[in-house]
Write a protein that holds these residues in place. Structure first.
Motif, PDB file in Angstrom:
ATOM      1  N   CYS A  95       7.952  -6.005   2.730  1.00  0.00           N
ATOM      2  CA  CYS A  95       8.012  -6.403   4.147  1.00  0.00           C
ATOM      3  C   CYS A  95       8.867  -5.423   4.950  1.00  0.00           C
ATOM      4  N   ILE A  96      10.014  -5.050   4.406  1.00  0.00           N
ATOM      5  CA  ILE A  96      10.882  -4.091   5.103  1.00  0.00           C
ATOM      6  C   ILE A  96      10.173  -2.752   5.249  1.00  0.00           C
ATOM      7  N   THR A  97       9.466  -2.344   4.195  1.00  0.00           N
ATOM      8  CA  THR A  97       8.743  -1.070   4.249  1.00  0.00           C
ATOM      9  C   THR A  97       7.673  -1.098   5.330  1.00  0.00           C
ATOM     10  N   GLY A  98       6.847  -2.158   5.338  1.00  0.00           N
ATOM     11  CA  GLY A  98       5.808  -2.256   6.356  1.00  0.00           C
ATOM     12  C   GLY A  98       6.375  -2.268   7.756  1.00  0.00           C
ATOM     13  N   PHE A  99       7.453  -3.023   7.953  1.00  0.00           N
ATOM     14  CA  PHE A  99       8.088  -3.094   9.264  1.00  0.00           C
ATOM     15  C   PHE A  99       8.593  -1.718   9.687  1.00  0.00           C
ATOM     16  N   ALA A 100       9.275  -1.034   8.778  1.00  0.00           N
ATOM     17  CA  ALA A 100       9.838   0.275   9.108  1.00  0.00           C
ATOM     18  C   ALA A 100       8.746   1.308   9.348  1.00  0.00           C
ATOM     19  N   VAL A 101       7.657   1.230   8.598  1.00  0.00           N
ATOM     20  CA  VAL A 101       6.548   2.171   8.795  1.00  0.00           C
ATOM     21  C   VAL A 101       5.939   1.977  10.180  1.00  0.00           C
ATOM     22  N   ILE A 102       5.754   0.717  10.595  1.00  0.00           N
ATOM     23  CA  ILE A 102       5.223   0.450  11.942  1.00  0.00           C
ATOM     24  C   ILE A 102       6.149   1.022  13.005  1.00  0.00           C
ATOM     25  N   GLU A 103       7.461   0.859  12.811  1.00  0.00           N
ATOM     26  CA  GLU A 103       8.409   1.393  13.777  1.00  0.00           C
ATOM     27  C   GLU A 103       8.317   2.914  13.863  1.00  0.00           C
ATOM     28  N   LYS A 104       8.218   3.563  12.700  1.00  0.00           N
ATOM     29  CA  LYS A 104       8.131   5.021  12.696  1.00  0.00           C
ATOM     30  C   LYS A 104       6.815   5.479  13.313  1.00  0.00           C
ATOM     31  N   VAL A 111       0.842  -1.204   0.000  1.00  0.00           N
ATOM     32  CA  VAL A 111       0.000   0.000   0.000  1.00  0.00           C
ATOM     33  C   VAL A 111       0.879   1.257   0.000  1.00  0.00           C
ATOM     34  N   ALA A 112       1.978   1.218   0.747  1.00  0.00           N
ATOM     35  CA  ALA A 112       2.898   2.368   0.771  1.00  0.00           C
ATOM     36  C   ALA A 112       3.483   2.614  -0.620  1.00  0.00           C
ATOM     37  N   PHE A 113       3.863   1.531  -1.329  1.00  0.00           N
ATOM     38  CA  PHE A 113       4.375   1.670  -2.700  1.00  0.00           C
ATOM     39  C   PHE A 113       3.299   2.248  -3.618  1.00  0.00           C
ATOM     40  N   TYR A 114       2.072   1.761  -3.440  1.00  0.00           N
ATOM     41  CA  TYR A 114       0.961   2.260  -4.258  1.00  0.00           C
ATOM     42  C   TYR A 114       0.770   3.763  -4.017  1.00  0.00           C
ATOM     43  N   HIS A 115       0.832   4.155  -2.758  1.00  0.00           N
ATOM     44  CA  HIS A 115       0.672   5.573  -2.432  1.00  0.00           C
ATOM     45  C   HIS A 115       1.793   6.402  -3.050  1.00  0.00           C
ATOM     46  N   THR A 116       3.030   5.919  -2.997  1.00  0.00           N
ATOM     47  CA  THR A 116       4.154   6.634  -3.607  1.00  0.00           C
ATOM     48  C   THR A 116       3.982   6.746  -5.112  1.00  0.00           C
ATOM     49  N   GLU A 117       3.509   5.665  -5.737  1.00  0.00           N
ATOM     50  CA  GLU A 117       3.284   5.692  -7.179  1.00  0.00           C
ATOM     51  C   GLU A 117       2.207   6.716  -7.542  1.00  0.00           C
ATOM     52  N   MET A 118       1.172   6.788  -6.733  1.00  0.00           N
ATOM     53  CA  MET A 118       0.124   7.782  -6.981  1.00  0.00           C
ATOM     54  C   MET A 118       0.677   9.199  -6.820  1.00  0.00           C
ATOM     55  N   ARG A 119       1.510   9.389  -5.823  1.00  0.00           N
ATOM     56  CA  ARG A 119       2.136  10.708  -5.649  1.00  0.00           C
ATOM     57  C   ARG A 119       3.018  11.052  -6.839  1.00  0.00           C
ATOM     58  N   ARG A 120       3.736  10.071  -7.348  1.00  0.00           N
ATOM     59  CA  ARG A 120       4.540  10.286  -8.551  1.00  0.00           C
ATOM     60  C   ARG A 120       3.677  10.804  -9.702  1.00  0.00           C
ATOM     61  N   GLN A 147      12.110   6.057  -2.510  1.00  0.00           N
ATOM     62  CA  GLN A 147      11.251   7.233  -2.373  1.00  0.00           C
ATOM     63  C   GLN A 147      10.251   7.068  -1.229  1.00  0.00           C
ATOM     64  N   THR A 148       9.734   5.858  -1.060  1.00  0.00           N
ATOM     65  CA  THR A 148       8.791   5.616   0.028  1.00  0.00           C
ATOM     66  C   THR A 148       9.462   5.803   1.380  1.00  0.00           C
ATOM     67  N   MET A 149      10.639   5.239   1.539  1.00  0.00           N
ATOM     68  CA  MET A 149      11.334   5.336   2.824  1.00  0.00           C
ATOM     69  C   MET A 149      11.856   6.745   3.084  1.00  0.00           C
TER      70      MET A 149
END
Length: 778
Positions: A327-336, A217-226, A391-393
């Motif tokens: 998976c890394i993105t989701g994990f890092a987003v939860i941490e943030k 979902v984070a990648f999808y959101h970044t693509e939409m922002r692009r 870009q997402t991170m």
């Protein structure tokens, strides 16, 4: 109230006062001080006498009273006796009654004792009941704690336990059950902590399972922002100089709100309730530090579970790479998000450490897997996924330096694969070319070739007629197409996640230079070993157009490179290579032409002691001029005029030198006049051919040959040895060669009769008239 004694001097008065006291206690209280005073004053006898006197007075008074009331006294005594009798009787009755009452009283006392005892038992029962009720209330609350725990109401259970411990247990503190429950409180607290940790672990498991989808979902959101930013940049060119995640982009996109953790459209709903409850409970238990450390250790373990043992990048859809990055993105987003939603729970250094660890593990896996990639298109797709990840991170505030280094590594491999592929393409183009001028059959075909080639036609487009022929062979536009494709594909790697930097510019410059030098120029130069002059000429023409293309490429690369890396002009070494290749091709053409000339001149069959002059030029001379004419008008037709003139110049110079060597050959000892006439006829024929070329500069190459042949035909050899005359007529003739030829001609003339001049033409007259030589001169 005790009597206050006042000392007096008169004992009689004191004794009188003592006797008048109303009670025995007052009597004694007043008597004691008087006795003490009498002892002190040694009046004890006087005191006794006073008391005796008062006693005598009182007896006298009593006797007097009795004497005056004797009868009444008797009556009173009798009456008193009767009263006494009645009193005794009453006393007996009273004693009887007393005994009866005493018996009743004992019974009543027993009953009262029994009542008191029953009241005590009842009080004990009441106390016991109250104690039991209090204990039951405590037990009920204790059970309620466990019931709340079973219902997952952990904080309510903890509050109930706290109330039980601090309020209710104090009410039953004197009972054993209070001690037992007090001892069980830590165990119950541990149960609550374990239960809430169990729920937290379940929550952590769920968010770990949801990490990949959250990353997707984070990648999808970044693509939409692009896409949105690209559309805005098209509408407002001012935005084009900004990139994704810049302050300008964030401001422009602030109206499009998107909550990654709670979104109905993507069906994401990450609740942090279990974490908050667990934090609150451990804080209440005074175990915040322990819980923080345990949570950090759990997240580290979960991080390890995200990283696979190996990574396959060869699958068509990059599924494994996408899964890893998501998976890394989701994990890092939860941490943030955890850092933002809590206060001092997750330390920044811990989160950054986890992020760096995941990045290093992912980079190691990707770097190992890159060794199996042999397709530049595949690398471009991989870079696209990593760019989206970067870009997402970056939007979530994570450091992306190591990932940029990974992209740079991928770019280097991408450039190597591109270079290898285009190297093979160039090799195939060069090796399969027909090396013939390229035919064009239609205006569309012409436009396509002109658009891809760096070529400026001499004839305007409107004046063309088809079919027509372009000067270069088919390999040139094909190579131009590949060059443009190479440029486009190198720059295709550059996007908003990996800007066109000095690295790309330098790699493109170096790679393109090597491709042009090694795979085009060197291959063309290697093919110059061909024995076909037409192929050599075409290679020379192609080299000339590649030289032009290199000059245009230098301008194009300068304009296309990033402004930050601009530091001087772009210089392609291939430009000098193509220039050097042109020179090599020219030399090769000279070699082939001169070799042919050598072969033709070697067929010359002069009879140096001939007695009869021929009627026409030698066959080799006719073939030589025919070769030069045909070669220049057909094979060398496509060459630039200056090159053709150089080839003519060099060919004629070489031919003149070779013809000169014929009479100078040591095997020729004598030359007859007829042989000299034949040589002069051939030189005249060659001279006429050069005149037909309408280039006076070419005749200069024949000056030495013409003057030498004229010297061989002179009637006055001494002019050659006269410096003033020789400089005018034979200034180009070598002094030593001239002397040798004169000697050979002299000996030949002496050994043979005068030559017979052909009736068709007077060779000497014709030859001499060209150079102002008068044969009749003495």
């Amino acid at each position: 109230m005790p009597y206050a004694y006042e000392p007096v001097d008169d004992l009689a008065t004191a004794v009188q006062r003592i006797t008048l006291t109303s009670s025995d206690s007052d009597y004694i209280d007043q008597l004691i001080p008087v006795i003490k005073d009498a002892r002190k004053s040694s009046n004890t006898n006087q005191l006794l006498g006073t008391f005796t006197q008062i006693a005598a007075e009182r007896e006298s008074e009593i006797e007097r009273i009795c004497n005056s009331n004797h009868q009444e006294f008797i009556s009173s005594v009798n009456q008193l006796l009767r009263v006494r009798e009645g009193t005794v009787r009453l006393t007996t009755e009273i004693l009887s009654l007393n005994q009866s009452i005493q018996a009743s009283t004992e019974k009543l006392a027993q009953q009262k004792k029994a009542l008191v005892d029953s009241r005590s038992v009842r009080q004990n029962i009441d106390d016991t009941t109250n104690a039991l009720n209090s204990c039951l209330d405590v037990l009920r609350l204790a059970n309620q704690v466990h019931d709340l725990l079973a219902k997952k109401k952990h904080y309510a259970a903890l509050r109930a336990l706290d109330e039980l411990r601090n309020v209710h247990l104090r009410e039953v503190s004197r009972y054993k059950i209070a001690e037992m429950i007090e001892k069980s409180v830590p165990a119950t607290q541990r149960l609550i902590a374990e239960a809430v940790m169990s729920d937290l672990n379940m929550w952590l498991y769920r968010i770990r399972e949801a990490s990949q989808y959250l990353g997707e979902v984070a990648f999808y959101h970044t693509e939409m922002r692009r896409m949105r930013f690209k559309e805005r940049a098209q509408e407002d060119p001012h935005l084009a100089k900004f990139k994704l995640n810049s302050a300008m982009e964030l401001v422009a996109d602030e109206m499009d709100e998107f909550d990654l953790l709670h979104n109905e459209e993507t069906e994401t709903n990450i609740e942090f309730g279990p974490l908050f409850e667990c934090m609150h409970i451990h804080e209440t238990l005074g175990q915040s530090d322990q819980f923080r450390a345990e949570y950090a250790a759990t997240r580290r373990k979960q991080k390890e579970l995200l990283i696979p043992a190996s990574l396959n990048l060869l699958d068509p859809d990059e599924a494994e790479l996408s899964s890893l990055l998501e998976c890394i993105t989701g994990f890092a987003v939860i941490e943030k998000a955890t850092m933002m939603k809590t206060d001092n729970f997750r330390a920044t250094v811990d989160v950054d450490e986890l992020w760096d660890s995941m990045c290093q593990s992912a980079i190691l896996l990707i770097s190992k897997a890159l060794n199996s990639i042999e397709s530049d298109e595949k690398l471009l797709k991989i870079k696209g996924r990593i760019g989206l990840f970067i870009q997402t991170m970056d939007r979530w505030g994570y450091s992306i330096n190591s990932l940029n280094s990974l992209v740079l590594t991928i770019f280097h491999k991408y450039a190597q694969l591109l270079k290898r592929r285009f190297s093979d393409d160039f090799q195939e183009i060069v090796s399969t070319d027909d090396y013939m001028p390229m035919p064009i059959n239609s205006i569309d075909e012409y436009d396509k070739v002109i658009n891809v080639s760096w070529y400026t036609p001499e004839v305007s487009r409107d004046e063309l007629s088809f079919p027509c022929v372009l000067p270069f062979s088919q390999m040139y536009p094909l190579c131009c197409i590949d060059i443009r494709n190479f440029l486009n594909q190198i720059y295709l790697f550059s996007d908003e996640s990996f800007e066109r930097s000095a690295v790309i510019d330098e790699t493109l410059h170096t790679s393109l230079d090597e491709l042009l030098c090694e795979n085009v120029c060197k291959s063309l130069v290697d093919r110059l070993s061909s024995q076909y002059p037409g192929q050599i000429v075409q290679i020379l023409t192609n080299l000339e157009h590649f030289e032009t293309a290199c000059a245009e490429l230098q301008k194009l690369l300068f304009e296309a490179r990033s402004s930050n890396s601009a530091s001087g002009p772009i210089v392609l070494h291939a430009l000098e290579q193509f220039r050097a290749g042109k020179k090599t091709a020219e030399k090769r053409i000279f070699e082939l032409v001169n070799s042919k000339i050598d072969d033709l001149i070697e067929t010359a069959e002069y009879d140096w002691m001939a007695s009869t002059a021929p009627d026409e030029p030698s066959p080799y001379m006719q073939e030589l001029t025919r070769y030069l004419s045909v070669n220049m008008n057909s094979v060398l037709l496509g060459l630039p005029t200056e090159i053709k003139e150089l080839i003519y110049f060099d060919a004629l110079s070489h031919a003149a030198s070779m013809i000169m060597d014929l009479p100078l050959d040591p095997g020729v000892r004598r030359i007859s006049p007829s042989a000299t006439h034949a040589l002069a006829m051939d030189v005249t024929f060659l001279l006429n051919f050069v005149d037909s070329l309408a280039n006076p500069a070419l005749k200069e190459n024949l000056d030495e040959l013409v003057q030498t042949v004229a010297l061989m035909q002179t009637k006055d050899p001494d002019e050659f040895f006269d410096v003033s005359q020789a400089n005018k007529k034979y200034g180009r003739v070598d002094r030593a060669n001239g002397a040798i030829l004169l000697e050979k001609v002299r000996e030949g003339a002496a050994a043979t009769p005068p030559p017979v001049v052909s009736s068709r033409s007077d060779a000497f007259a014709t030859f001499g008239s060209r150079f102002g030589i008068n044969r009749n001169k003495d």
